[in-house]
Design a protein around this motif. Sequence first.
Motif, short mmCIF file in Angstrom:
data_model
loop_
_atom_site.label_atom_id
_atom_site.label_comp_id
_atom_site.label_asym_id
_atom_site.label_seq_id
_atom_site.Cartn_x
_atom_site.Cartn_y
_atom_site.Cartn_z
N ASN A 25 19.50 34.50 34.33
CA ASN A 25 20.06 34.95 35.61
C ASN A 25 21.27 34.15 36.01
O ASN A 25 22.27 34.69 36.49
N LYS A 26 21.22 32.82 35.82
CA LYS A 26 22.37 31.97 36.15
C LYS A 26 23.58 32.35 35.31
O LYS A 26 24.69 32.47 35.82
N ASN A 27 23.36 32.52 34.00
CA ASN A 27 24.46 32.90 33.12
C ASN A 27 25.03 34.26 33.51
O ASN A 27 26.25 34.47 33.49
N PHE A 28 24.14 35.18 33.85
CA PHE A 28 24.58 36.52 34.24
C PHE A 28 25.39 36.47 35.53
O PHE A 28 26.44 37.13 35.65
N ILE A 29 24.94 35.66 36.48
CA ILE A 29 25.66 35.52 37.75
C ILE A 29 27.04 34.91 37.50
O ILE A 29 28.05 35.34 38.08
N ILE A 30 27.12 33.91 36.62
CA ILE A 30 28.40 33.27 36.32
C ILE A 30 29.35 34.27 35.66
O ILE A 30 30.54 34.33 36.00
N ILE A 31 28.83 35.06 34.73
CA ILE A 31 29.67 36.07 34.07
C ILE A 31 30.20 37.08 35.09
O ILE A 31 31.39 37.45 35.07
N LEU A 32 29.32 37.52 35.99
CA LEU A 32 29.76 38.44 37.05
C LEU A 32 30.82 37.80 37.94
O LEU A 32 31.80 38.44 38.33
N PHE A 33 30.62 36.52 38.25
CA PHE A 33 31.57 35.80 39.08
C PHE A 33 32.93 35.71 38.39
O PHE A 33 33.98 35.95 39.00
N LEU A 34 32.94 35.38 37.09
CA LEU A 34 34.19 35.30 36.34
C LEU A 34 34.84 36.68 36.22
O LEU A 34 36.08 36.80 36.25
N ALA A 35 34.02 37.72 36.09
CA ALA A 35 34.57 39.09 36.04
C ALA A 35 35.22 39.45 37.38
O ALA A 35 36.28 40.09 37.41
N ALA A 36 34.60 39.03 38.49
CA ALA A 36 35.18 39.31 39.82
C ALA A 36 36.50 38.58 39.99
O ALA A 36 37.47 39.15 40.53
N ILE A 37 36.57 37.34 39.53
CA ILE A 37 37.83 36.60 39.60
C ILE A 37 38.90 37.28 38.76
O ILE A 37 40.06 37.42 39.17
N LEU A 403 41.67 28.69 46.64
CA LEU A 403 43.01 28.12 46.45
C LEU A 403 43.58 28.47 45.08
O LEU A 403 44.79 28.68 44.94
N SER A 404 42.71 28.54 44.06
CA SER A 404 43.20 28.90 42.73
C SER A 404 43.71 30.33 42.70
O SER A 404 44.71 30.64 42.03
N ILE A 405 43.04 31.22 43.43
CA ILE A 405 43.48 32.62 43.49
C ILE A 405 44.81 32.72 44.24
O ILE A 405 45.74 33.42 43.81
N VAL A 406 44.92 31.98 45.35
CA VAL A 406 46.18 31.96 46.10
C VAL A 406 47.30 31.41 45.22
O VAL A 406 48.42 31.95 45.19
N GLY A 407 47.00 30.32 44.48
CA GLY A 407 48.00 29.75 43.58
C GLY A 407 48.42 30.71 42.49
O GLY A 407 49.60 30.79 42.12
N TYR A 408 47.45 31.45 41.98
CA TYR A 408 47.75 32.45 40.95
C TYR A 408 48.67 33.53 41.51
O TYR A 408 49.66 33.92 40.87
N TYR A 409 48.35 34.03 42.69
CA TYR A 409 49.20 35.04 43.32
C TYR A 409 50.62 34.50 43.54
O TYR A 409 51.60 35.23 43.35
N GLY A 410 50.71 33.25 43.91
CA GLY A 410 52.02 32.64 44.08
C GLY A 410 52.79 32.60 42.77
O GLY A 410 54.00 32.85 42.74
N SER A 411 52.09 32.29 41.68
CA SER A 411 52.73 32.26 40.36
C SER A 411 53.24 33.64 39.96
O SER A 411 54.27 33.78 39.30
#
Length: 590
Positions: A25-37, A403-411
């Motif tokens: 479940n933890k691995n699945f949640i992490i994969i979903l989280f990375l997919a959302a990012i 902040l990483s998403i904001v930084g990515y959008y800035g890039s």
Amino acid sequence: MSYDIISNRGYNLYYCGGKTLLKINKNFIIILFLAAITFLYTSILFGSNQLALTSDSSFHFSRVEEIYHNLRGHHLLTFIASYTFNHTGVGNFLFYPTVFLYPWAFLRFYFNPISAFFIWYGFFLFSTLTIAYYSMYSFSKNRGRSLIFALIYTIAPYHLHLGLYNYVLGEFIAYTFVPLIFLGAYNVFWKNLKKWPQLAIGMSLLLYSHLLSVYLISMILTGLVISKIIIQRRFESERILALCKSIGLTLLLSSFIIVPFVTDFIGQNLASPKKGFDFLMSFNEMIVASVSNTISINHSIGIIMLITALLGWYFVKRSIVEKNIYIIGIIFLCLSTTLVPWGLLDHSHTALNILGEIQFPYRFNTYSSFFLSITASLVLSQLLEQFKTNYLKKIAIISFVFLSIVGYYGSMQSIFDRILAANQNYLLESKGDPIPLPINALVDKSNYNNIFSYLVLNGETDYYPKYADKDTGSYNQSIYNNYVIIGKREIKLVPKTVPNTIIYQVHKSGKEENINLPIIDYNRTQVKLNNKRVTHTKSFRGTVEVKSAQKNNKITVTYQPSKLFYFSLFISCLTWIVLIIRIFVGKLKK
């Protein structure tokens, strides 16, 4: 007594099953989280659904287009260019890996070409996030640090520069597998040598991506082995055996990539990108570009990596492993600049032969980004430990992700600025003899196919024959302009094309016998004259030449791989199947 034993066994089984389920479940949640990012990273691109093409863009887009046409014609494998690269039969598909271009080509069946590229780009962002997370978790057993590392490494400015700004897509794909390779090397050289297949899998995936990256990483791994021997004064026999097994497995998994090089490239006097050390940058230029965190310049490692380079020494001093990782990152940072006298090495024949394949020292930014991302993840994870409660730690991690998403959008802003500036450079179809694609040409789904009426910006004549300097320009032009030479006459003809095959209808008005076609002649090139297989010769242009006494001639040129190639492809596929089954069975046993 009996009841207690059964009960305890039942409890243990339930407990172990619960732990396994929790881990899944933890691995699945992490994969979903990375997919959302990944979705957040890529969704911004679909707003304009346009591209401003430059550098290696048209080279790779043409390769994908060729694969797509062949798939439409029910041909899975692509060997030579018939539809694209001006129908010259150039074999960059033989010598430059195409494995990871196939998902992009398949996407072309369901999406417009711009959207297909963006989805493919998102797929590799997700793959980079996932592999980076897995590699760091395997190394550190710290989920928070692993997530931080995955984010920093994936959106490093140099990575984004490769993928969306300069379209250096072979190196962009290769970047994905760097963490897995160094994790495998760490286990083979120092840690758990039973995990030697990691190194083989990583190197094989790299071979499927970008051969120059294989050369670079092979040199780096050789340097690590030599350093281990010098410092520790030993290299245990069991580790030598694990390394040999990794090399053997890599050869089995990648043999179909290697075979065409052996049969058709080595010793065949074919042109390839020139050796040297170009686009040099000073240390000061690297700092300025990194402070701006821009992806429009290949000199930038980004503000996070720059701060890590300056302050990381304080956080790594308690661990010899972390300290070595930090030092290696600093070494690669220096190697990417003129702190190393690359200009002097340009005049050394030995240095050119060994290091000249690098071409651009800024390519070491891949490895400085990797090692400094490891140190940056250590620094940030140590700072997170200063928070006293899990609640505050979770808030801090969520803030970092935001902040990483904001930084990515800035890039990404530099991408949209270039598209906006290219509005006056909307790509029209090229008429007549092809000319190089205009720099920063704007394409959307409506004019996408106009790309293929131009010469590609970089790489059009890669894997053409080598000529004397005085002949190179004129010979190359006569080939990609489709000039057929009949006797001593030159005429321009438009060929018919089908997958891996080019067909010319040549009408002779005189008594000339020799017909010199503008199709590159390789070892396995085959020719039919009026539907009959005939022998042919290599012309002075390095192209296909046949003799015919007939006036009307249908000449069909194709490429037929060796039986060794098909055998190696079968062996590679079989090895993957066995390897995956063994890994799966091993997980079930655990």
